[in-house]
Design a protein around this motif. Sequence first.
Motif, mmCIF file in Angstrom:
data_model
loop_
_atom_site.group_PDB
_atom_site.id
_atom_site.type_symbol
_atom_site.label_atom_id
_atom_site.label_comp_id
_atom_site.label_asym_id
_atom_site.label_seq_id
_atom_site.Cartn_x
_atom_site.Cartn_y
_atom_site.Cartn_z
ATOM 1 N N LEU A 50 -45.816 -81.536 1.622
ATOM 2 C CA LEU A 50 -46.953 -81.885 2.800
ATOM 3 C C LEU A 50 -47.190 -83.293 2.267
ATOM 4 N N SER A 61 -46.568 -74.436 4.613
ATOM 5 C CA SER A 61 -47.104 -75.144 5.907
ATOM 6 C C SER A 61 -46.383 -74.290 6.456
ATOM 7 N N TYR A 113 -52.775 -73.872 12.704
ATOM 8 C CA TYR A 113 -51.859 -74.159 11.519
ATOM 9 C C TYR A 113 -52.183 -72.632 10.756
ATOM 10 N N VAL A 167 -51.223 -71.774 5.910
ATOM 11 C CA VAL A 167 -50.731 -72.138 5.150
ATOM 12 C C VAL A 167 -50.439 -70.681 4.012
ATOM 13 N N PRO A 195 -55.022 -78.821 3.721
ATOM 14 C CA PRO A 195 -54.527 -78.290 2.375
ATOM 15 C C PRO A 195 -53.852 -78.467 1.864
ATOM 16 N N ALA A 214 -51.930 -73.080 -1.310
ATOM 17 C CA ALA A 214 -51.092 -73.076 -1.302
ATOM 18 C C ALA A 214 -49.941 -71.756 -1.663
#
Length: 136
Positions: free
Chosen positions: A49, A81, A104, A106, A116, A121
């Motif tokens: 991310l 993600s 959304y 993950v 997240p 994740a």
Amino acid sequence: MKTVLICVMLALGKFVLAQETTTITIEVENIANDEGQLILGMYTEDDFLKTKPYYSQQVKINDGKATVVFKDVPVGEYGISCFHDANGNQKMDFEPSGMPAEDYGVSNNPMLYGPPRWDDAKFQLTEENNTISIRF
């Protein structure tokens, strides 16, 4: 000494070339509707991310489901993600309060009360463990 160094470099080169790869299938379910598309990224810990993922796809949604397949992925640790880009603007939209305006999910399907995190994740991709299910 140079001979030893060359032998070590050759041995490491063969190790890197022999790295095991696999195909991973990601199935995303419970998407609110078929409008727009699903945007999905598979990350390593270093880029989770933070930057554009090395593995990413945009796919159509059919009957509230979408499937993404990545081939020749090195076995290792990853995190996924994804989000429902309902309006097709190629980005995740947020409410003025900072909360996501689009659904959304993950990998590992954790119950999230904020963005997240890698630990939420991460999963180990092996040759046997190559199907992931994500629910919105």
